[in-house]
Motif scaffolding. Structure first.
Motif, PDB file in Angstrom:
ATOM      1  N   ALA A   8     -75.494  41.237 -29.343  1.00 45.71           N
ATOM      2  CA  ALA A   8     -75.472  42.663 -29.001  1.00 45.71           C
ATOM      3  C   ALA A   8     -76.912  43.179 -28.994  1.00 45.71           C
ATOM      4  O   ALA A   8     -77.766  42.641 -29.690  1.00 45.71           O
ATOM      5  CB  ALA A   8     -74.660  43.420 -30.038  1.00 45.71           C
ATOM      6  N   ARG A  11     -78.747  49.545 -26.536  1.00 47.59           N
ATOM      7  CA  ARG A  11     -79.070  49.964 -25.164  1.00 47.59           C
ATOM      8  C   ARG A  11     -79.607  51.388 -25.132  1.00 47.59           C
ATOM      9  O   ARG A  11     -80.408  51.744 -24.260  1.00 47.59           O
ATOM     10  CB  ARG A  11     -77.811  49.846 -24.296  1.00 47.59           C
ATOM     11  CG  ARG A  11     -78.059  50.387 -22.926  1.00 47.59           C
ATOM     12  CD  ARG A  11     -77.096  49.963 -21.888  1.00 47.59           C
ATOM     13  NE  ARG A  11     -77.307  50.811 -20.718  1.00 47.59           N
ATOM     14  CZ  ARG A  11     -76.374  51.183 -19.883  1.00 47.59           C
ATOM     15  NH1 ARG A  11     -75.143  50.750 -20.036  1.00 47.59           N
ATOM     16  NH2 ARG A  11     -76.647  51.966 -18.859  1.00 47.59           N
ATOM     17  N   VAL A  73     -73.597  56.420 -19.487  1.00 46.49           N
ATOM     18  CA  VAL A  73     -72.342  55.701 -19.745  1.00 46.49           C
ATOM     19  C   VAL A  73     -71.219  56.727 -19.922  1.00 46.49           C
ATOM     20  O   VAL A  73     -71.377  57.721 -20.640  1.00 46.49           O
ATOM     21  CB  VAL A  73     -72.477  54.800 -20.998  1.00 46.49           C
ATOM     22  CG1 VAL A  73     -71.113  54.390 -21.540  1.00 46.49           C
ATOM     23  CG2 VAL A  73     -73.313  53.568 -20.665  1.00 46.49           C
ATOM     24  N   ASP A  77     -65.497  54.375 -21.098  1.00 42.98           N
ATOM     25  CA  ASP A  77     -65.810  52.939 -21.142  1.00 42.98           C
ATOM     26  C   ASP A  77     -66.062  52.418 -22.555  1.00 42.98           C
ATOM     27  O   ASP A  77     -66.281  51.216 -22.742  1.00 42.98           O
ATOM     28  CB  ASP A  77     -67.037  52.640 -20.261  1.00 42.98           C
ATOM     29  CG  ASP A  77     -66.717  52.864 -18.793  1.00 42.98           C
ATOM     30  OD1 ASP A  77     -65.551  52.630 -18.412  1.00 42.98           O
ATOM     31  OD2 ASP A  77     -67.612  53.293 -18.042  1.00 42.98           O
ATOM     32  N   ASP A  79     -65.336  50.968 -26.123  1.00 42.58           N
ATOM     33  CA  ASP A  79     -64.265  50.194 -26.755  1.00 42.58           C
ATOM     34  C   ASP A  79     -64.035  50.645 -28.197  1.00 42.58           C
ATOM     35  O   ASP A  79     -62.917  50.561 -28.701  1.00 42.58           O
ATOM     36  CB  ASP A  79     -64.627  48.702 -26.757  1.00 42.58           C
ATOM     37  CG  ASP A  79     -64.696  48.162 -25.343  1.00 42.58           C
ATOM     38  OD1 ASP A  79     -63.674  48.212 -24.643  1.00 42.58           O
ATOM     39  OD2 ASP A  79     -65.779  47.711 -24.941  1.00 42.58           O
ATOM     40  N   ILE A 131     -69.045  42.877 -30.472  1.00 42.35           N
ATOM     41  CA  ILE A 131     -69.574  42.471 -29.153  1.00 42.35           C
ATOM     42  C   ILE A 131     -69.691  40.948 -29.116  1.00 42.35           C
ATOM     43  O   ILE A 131     -69.270  40.307 -28.145  1.00 42.35           O
ATOM     44  CB  ILE A 131     -70.958  43.114 -28.918  1.00 42.35           C
ATOM     45  CG1 ILE A 131     -70.886  44.635 -29.055  1.00 42.35           C
ATOM     46  CG2 ILE A 131     -71.578  42.624 -27.603  1.00 42.35           C
ATOM     47  CD1 ILE A 131     -70.880  45.451 -27.844  1.00 42.35           C
ATOM     48  N   SER A 136     -65.292  43.128 -27.287  1.00 39.66           N
ATOM     49  CA  SER A 136     -65.736  44.486 -26.966  1.00 39.66           C
ATOM     50  C   SER A 136     -66.974  44.438 -26.076  1.00 39.66           C
ATOM     51  O   SER A 136     -67.813  43.549 -26.226  1.00 39.66           O
ATOM     52  CB  SER A 136     -66.082  45.250 -28.248  1.00 39.66           C
ATOM     53  OG  SER A 136     -64.998  45.217 -29.145  1.00 39.66           O
ATOM     54  N   GLN A 137     -67.058  45.423 -25.191  1.00 40.29           N
ATOM     55  CA  GLN A 137     -68.216  45.511 -24.283  1.00 40.29           C
ATOM     56  C   GLN A 137     -69.189  46.616 -24.712  1.00 40.29           C
ATOM     57  O   GLN A 137     -70.394  46.481 -24.549  1.00 40.29           O
ATOM     58  CB  GLN A 137     -67.768  45.832 -22.842  1.00 40.29           C
ATOM     59  CG  GLN A 137     -66.623  44.970 -22.334  1.00 40.29           C
ATOM     60  CD  GLN A 137     -66.972  43.507 -22.307  1.00 40.29           C
ATOM     61  OE1 GLN A 137     -68.092  43.153 -21.947  1.00 40.29           O
ATOM     62  NE2 GLN A 137     -66.032  42.665 -22.697  1.00 40.29           N
ATOM     63  N   LYS A 138     -68.618  47.715 -25.187  1.00 36.10           N
ATOM     64  CA  LYS A 138     -69.449  48.888 -25.519  1.00 36.10           C
ATOM     65  C   LYS A 138     -68.974  49.474 -26.852  1.00 36.10           C
ATOM     66  O   LYS A 138     -67.829  49.937 -26.950  1.00 36.10           O
ATOM     67  CB  LYS A 138     -69.332  49.956 -24.436  1.00 36.10           C
ATOM     68  CG  LYS A 138     -70.042  49.592 -23.133  1.00 36.10           C
ATOM     69  CD  LYS A 138     -69.925  50.724 -22.124  1.00 36.10           C
ATOM     70  CE  LYS A 138     -70.814  50.526 -20.914  1.00 36.10           C
ATOM     71  NZ  LYS A 138     -70.895  49.189 -20.349  1.00 36.10           N
ATOM     72  N   LEU A 170     -75.881  52.893 -28.856  1.00 36.92           N
ATOM     73  CA  LEU A 170     -74.866  52.231 -28.038  1.00 36.92           C
ATOM     74  C   LEU A 170     -75.176  50.737 -28.014  1.00 36.92           C
ATOM     75  O   LEU A 170     -76.290  50.333 -27.666  1.00 36.92           O
ATOM     76  CB  LEU A 170     -74.900  52.789 -26.614  1.00 36.92           C
ATOM     77  CG  LEU A 170     -73.949  52.104 -25.632  1.00 36.92           C
ATOM     78  CD1 LEU A 170     -72.487  52.354 -26.006  1.00 36.92           C
ATOM     79  CD2 LEU A 170     -74.220  52.565 -24.204  1.00 36.92           C
ATOM     80  N   GLU A 172     -74.345  46.975 -26.522  1.00 38.88           N
ATOM     81  CA  GLU A 172     -73.757  46.199 -25.418  1.00 38.88           C
ATOM     82  C   GLU A 172     -74.238  44.760 -25.551  1.00 38.88           C
ATOM     83  O   GLU A 172     -75.133  44.471 -26.350  1.00 38.88           O
ATOM     84  CB  GLU A 172     -74.217  46.758 -24.063  1.00 38.88           C
ATOM     85  CG  GLU A 172     -73.566  48.067 -23.701  1.00 38.88           C
ATOM     86  CD  GLU A 172     -73.954  48.548 -22.299  1.00 38.88           C
ATOM     87  OE1 GLU A 172     -74.482  47.736 -21.510  1.00 38.88           O
ATOM     88  OE2 GLU A 172     -73.732  49.726 -22.020  1.00 38.88           O
ATOM     89  N   ARG A 173     -73.680  43.876 -24.736  1.00 33.28           N
ATOM     90  CA  ARG A 173     -74.111  42.478 -24.771  1.00 33.28           C
ATOM     91  C   ARG A 173     -75.457  42.359 -24.077  1.00 33.28           C
ATOM     92  O   ARG A 173     -75.646  42.894 -22.985  1.00 33.28           O
ATOM     93  CB  ARG A 173     -73.069  41.600 -24.070  1.00 33.28           C
ATOM     94  CG  ARG A 173     -73.370  40.121 -24.137  1.00 33.28           C
ATOM     95  CD  ARG A 173     -72.136  39.286 -23.877  1.00 33.28           C
ATOM     96  NE  ARG A 173     -71.078  39.691 -24.807  1.00 33.28           N
ATOM     97  CZ  ARG A 173     -69.943  40.284 -24.431  1.00 33.28           C
ATOM     98  NH1 ARG A 173     -69.697  40.519 -23.175  1.00 33.28           N
ATOM     99  NH2 ARG A 173     -69.055  40.648 -25.333  1.00 33.28           N
TER     100      ARG A 173
END
Ligand code: ACO
Length: 334
Positions: A8, A11, A73, A77, A79, A131, A136-138, A170, A172-173
């Motif tokens: 992760a 971002r 974002v 979106d 998660d 993540i 999970s994406q976000k 935030l 994210e991957r």
């Protein structure tokens, strides 16, 4: 340790600090203290105080909105939402739920994580692992505390130390291997509970006229005990996570410590052999905002006065009630 679905990374960041300022000079009029004592012992000049009647979610929602807007974002979106806090709006329902509703994050689940000053780094680690698991994406991770709601403004031992604020990140991957949140070392030791706590308001001693009369809903702290353990343990886990990754203090672009006391920060930096020019400090402006200190520092280095670059190694470290403590190593991407 390699993560099967990638690391992760942070971002985006957002923050909210209340407009109300409580300066050392203001405190001189409230308790037997002085600007000189507070600055020399802690490094604090002023702290922000949330308007009475507003809860934690007021700040957390605003920090979250800024964080998502900066990344463009849509809340739909998200998660998951995790709020590291010990001063939720109410014991339940969770502050995370209030943030979810205000944002309109209709797909998200979430919860509050209670670990005092370690609340943000523990939440960040949980969010990062969501993540890393590929599920999970976000994930939105927030550190937010209204310390003014649990501080006795007649007790000079504690009232000078704390302030209110919120920060959000935030997760994210990360698109490139070798970057993002790389590793952590976290600990908890309940033998420290007696030195830093709020005695009443839980299941062992529910609120009563007696508990209010005896001021048992306020922060109690044995400052010297906390100070000694904080310096030792923050430095130990920081050195451990660096050694586990074949790094040392010289490799770090920035050290981002919990802001409890400037002397604790300086002592840790010295043990890590990091010059203070590479240490993020804003305790002078915000004091100890508990779960919010580290995201407020991240905001400073990402937005207010950007000084973090792709490939930089950063080390975050915190110590708080529990006792609980830990460090997170990350390599900046973007
Ligand atoms: N103004 C003036 N004098 C004060 C004040 C004040 N605001 N507060 C305490 N004093 C006095 C004390 O009463 C004591 O007087 P005495 O010697 O006559 O008894 C004297 O100053 C010295 O007190 P110490 O406790 O020795 O002061 P110290 O140098 O340790 O600083 C402090 C106190 C700032 C609280 C420090 O111990 C500290 O920062 N501790 C750690 C805080 C921390 O890390 N908390 C963790 C996170 S909080 C969380 O998780 C909720």
């Amino acid at each position: 340790m390699p993560t099967p679905y990638g690391n992760a990374y942070i971002r985006s960041v957002g923050r909210f600090v209340p407009a109300g300022r409580l300066t050392n000079q203001d405190l001189e009029k409230m308790v037997d203290t002085s600007d000189e004592w507070i600055r020399a012992r802690t490094g604090i000049r002023e702290r922000r105080i949330l308007e009475p009647g507003l809860g934690n979610s007021y700040m957390a929602i605003r920090a979250a909105r800024e964080c998502l807007e900066r990344a463009d974002v849509n809340p739909i979106d998200l998660d998951a939402i995790i709020v590291g806090t010990v001063t939720p709006d109410t014991p339940f329902a969770s502050t995370a739920g209030l943030v979810q509703q205000a944002l309109g994050a209709r797909r998200a689940w979430g919860f509050d994580l209670s670990s005092a000053c370690s609340g943000f780094i523990f939440s960040l680690t949980v969010g990062a692992q969501m993540i890393e698991s590929g599920r999970s994406q976000k994930v939105l991770v927030i550190g937010s505390d209204v310390m003014s709601s649990v501080v006795d403004y007649a007790d000079r031992n504690t009232c000078v130390l704390f302030g209110d604020g919120a920060g959000a990140v935030l997760l994210e991957r990360v698109p490139e291997a070798g970057y993002g949140i790389l590793d952590f070392v976290h600990r908890v030791d309940g033998s420290g509970a007696e030195f830093l706590n709020i005695k009443a308001g839980g299941s062992r001693m529910p609120a009563s006229i007696e508990t209010v009369k005896n001021k048992l809903h306020f922060v109690f702290q044995d400052g010297r005990q906390v100070y000694k353990r904080a310096v030792t343990e923050m430095a130990n886990v920081s050195l451990q996570v660096l050694a586990n990754n074949h790094l040392n203090g010289k490799d770090l672009a920035l050290f981002v410590p919990h802001q409890a006391n400037l002397r604790i920060i300086e002592a840790c930096a010295a043990r890590l052999a990091i010059g203070m020019d590479r240490v993020v400090v804003n305790i002078d402006r915000y004091a100890n905002t508990n779960g919010a200190t580290i995201p407020l520092c991240l905001y400073d280095i990402c937005v207010e006065q950007p000084r973090v670059n792709k490939g930089d190694y950063l080390l975050m470290s915190a110590f708080g009630a529990g006792f609980s403590w830990g460090s997170i190593l990350l390599r900046w991407w973007q």
